[in-house]
Design a protein around this motif. Structure first.
Motif, PDB file in Angstrom:
ATOM      1  N   ASP A 246      52.606  55.336  63.039  1.00 39.52           N
ATOM      2  CA  ASP A 246      52.974  55.433  61.621  1.00 39.52           C
ATOM      3  C   ASP A 246      54.025  54.407  61.214  1.00 39.52           C
ATOM      4  OD1 ASP A 246      51.229  57.571  61.317  1.00 39.52           O
ATOM      5  OD2 ASP A 246      52.749  58.978  62.075  1.00 39.52           O
ATOM      6  N   ARG A 247      54.391  53.549  62.164  1.00 41.62           N
ATOM      7  CA  ARG A 247      55.368  52.487  61.839  1.00 41.62           C
ATOM      8  C   ARG A 247      54.656  51.310  61.187  1.00 41.62           C
ATOM      9  NH1 ARG A 247      59.790  52.788  65.359  1.00 41.62           N
ATOM     10  NH2 ARG A 247      60.144  54.964  65.882  1.00 41.62           N
ATOM     11  N   HIS A 248      55.475  50.337  60.731  1.00 37.63           N
ATOM     12  CA  HIS A 248      54.926  49.109  60.147  1.00 37.63           C
ATOM     13  C   HIS A 248      55.151  47.936  61.108  1.00 37.63           C
ATOM     14  CE1 HIS A 248      54.920  51.737  56.646  1.00 37.63           C
ATOM     15  NE2 HIS A 248      53.972  50.942  56.180  1.00 37.63           N
ATOM     16  N   PRO A 249      54.353  46.867  60.981  1.00 39.76           N
ATOM     17  CA  PRO A 249      54.424  45.779  61.963  1.00 39.76           C
ATOM     18  C   PRO A 249      55.836  45.258  62.227  1.00 39.76           C
ATOM     19  CG  PRO A 249      52.505  45.480  60.588  1.00 39.76           C
ATOM     20  CD  PRO A 249      53.243  46.670  60.029  1.00 39.76           C
ATOM     21  N   LYS A 250      56.659  45.134  61.161  1.00 34.83           N
ATOM     22  CA  LYS A 250      57.984  44.510  61.380  1.00 34.83           C
ATOM     23  C   LYS A 250      58.884  45.367  62.288  1.00 34.83           C
ATOM     24  CE  LYS A 250      60.603  46.002  57.243  1.00 34.83           C
ATOM     25  NZ  LYS A 250      59.823  47.116  56.800  1.00 34.83           N
ATOM     26  N   GLU A 251      58.525  46.624  62.488  1.00 38.70           N
ATOM     27  CA  GLU A 251      59.325  47.502  63.351  1.00 38.70           C
ATOM     28  C   GLU A 251      58.944  47.351  64.825  1.00 38.70           C
ATOM     29  OE1 GLU A 251      60.054  51.568  61.416  1.00 38.70           O
ATOM     30  OE2 GLU A 251      58.226  50.850  60.431  1.00 38.70           O
ATOM     31  N   LEU A 252      57.946  46.528  65.126  1.00 39.67           N
ATOM     32  CA  LEU A 252      57.452  46.375  66.503  1.00 39.67           C
ATOM     33  C   LEU A 252      57.816  45.005  67.072  1.00 39.67           C
ATOM     34  CD1 LEU A 252      55.774  48.835  65.565  1.00 39.67           C
ATOM     35  CD2 LEU A 252      53.826  47.861  66.771  1.00 39.67           C
ATOM     36  N   SER A 253      57.990  44.946  68.399  1.00 45.15           N
ATOM     37  CA  SER A 253      58.249  43.658  69.060  1.00 45.15           C
ATOM     38  C   SER A 253      56.965  42.814  69.055  1.00 45.15           C
ATOM     39  CB  SER A 253      58.680  43.904  70.502  1.00 45.15           C
ATOM     40  OG  SER A 253      57.574  44.396  71.227  1.00 45.15           O
TER      41      SER A 253
END
Ligand code: ADP
Length: 265
Positions: free
Chosen positions: A137-144
């Motif tokens: 449920d996160r968005h891409p910018k929250e991922l490495s």
């Protein structure tokens, strides 16, 4: 395995040629007389100098570019062989406003496929397999970077394609993440035995992953050598330290270096 027992080819690239032509610029001869048969379930890597036509070859296989000579043949059950392929790029090209789950579902949403519920379940299973279960449920910018690339792999696997085309998928990652991703890809391949055509700059990555490594010359790209990697499977990162592994890397590097010398003399 004797040649009589070899799995049949799934992709046949037969004397393929590619010239990029434009009205304003001079024609670019990107590929010259490239022939390669890829067997069902085989992992084949392509290495070669920058600009030698590796991406072009993948795009031709995928139908994103047209070849200007030669023939391509596909032997898949699918009526449209391109539907039988998943493509992973160097950058995963995720939509920033969509959640991770919705990014994985994007291709099916664009096609307007019925039965989203079952696809949502499949996407969730894939994301869990790729250790992204807590990030759906996160968005891409929250991922490495590594996690984003795993989303790109999940998206490519969504329609369970028998063929996976990967264009330097780990090229933008740091060395440790890259090793980790290679191992994960090996696990997926060993479980599902998809046919993989994999472009990389890294000779050791190619040797670790592949059944065969195709070495290309500088432009116009030709195949100068195809190295059978006889290392036992399943493979581990520690294989990199073995003498046999080093011998394969050396053989490929020597072939690449001799091409470079030919191009500069
Ligand atoms: P590689 O992936 O091995 O780095 P590419 O396949 O990207 O090489 O490119 C091969 C050659 O074709 C390069 O010289 C590149 O500049 C040229 N090329 C690639 N795409 C195009 C295009 N759309 N139009 C014209 N030339 C192109």
């Amino acid at each position: 395995m004797t040649s009589a027992e070899q799995p049949p080819p799934i992709i046949e690239i037969d004397h393929v040629d590619k010239q990029y032509r434009s009205r304003r610029a001079e024609a670019v001869h990107a590929l010259k007389d490239v022939s390669l048969s890829i067997r069902d379930g085989e992992f084949v890597s392509i290495v070669g100098p920058s600009g030698c036509g590796k991406s072009t070859l993948l795009k031709i296989v995928n139908g994103l570019e047209h070849h200007t000579g030669g023939v391509l043949r596909f032997h898949t059950d699918s009526e449209d062989p391109r539907q039988a392929m998943g493509m992973v790029f160097q950058q995963p090209l995720l939509l920033p406003w969509r959640t991770i789950l919705d990014n994985v579902l994007l291709p099916r949403d664009l096609r307007g496929r019925a039965g989203r519920g079952a696809d949502v379940e499949r996407a969730k299973t894939l994301l869990r397999t790729l250790r992204l279960g807590d990030f759906m449920d996160r968005h891409p910018k929250e991922l490495s970077g590594g996690m984003q690339q795993r989303v790109g792999i999940a998206r490519a696997l969504m329609h369970d394609p028998p063929i996976l085309l990967m264009d330097e998928p780990f090229g933008a990652l740091d060395a440790m993440t890259r090793d980790q991703m290679s191992l994960e890809l090996l696990q997926i391949w060993e479980r599902d035995r998809k046919t993989v055509l994999f472009v990389t700059h890294s000779i050791s990555e190619a040797v670790l992953l592949s059944d065969r490594v195709v070495v290309m010359s500088s432009r116009p790209g030709r195949i100068v050598s195809v190295v059978d990697v006889g290392l036992p499977r399943p493979r581990r990162l520690s294989d990199i330290n073995t003498e046999q592994f080093g011998a394969y890397v050396k053989e490929i590097r020597t072939t690449l270096d001799s091409q470079h010398e030919l191009a500069t003399t």
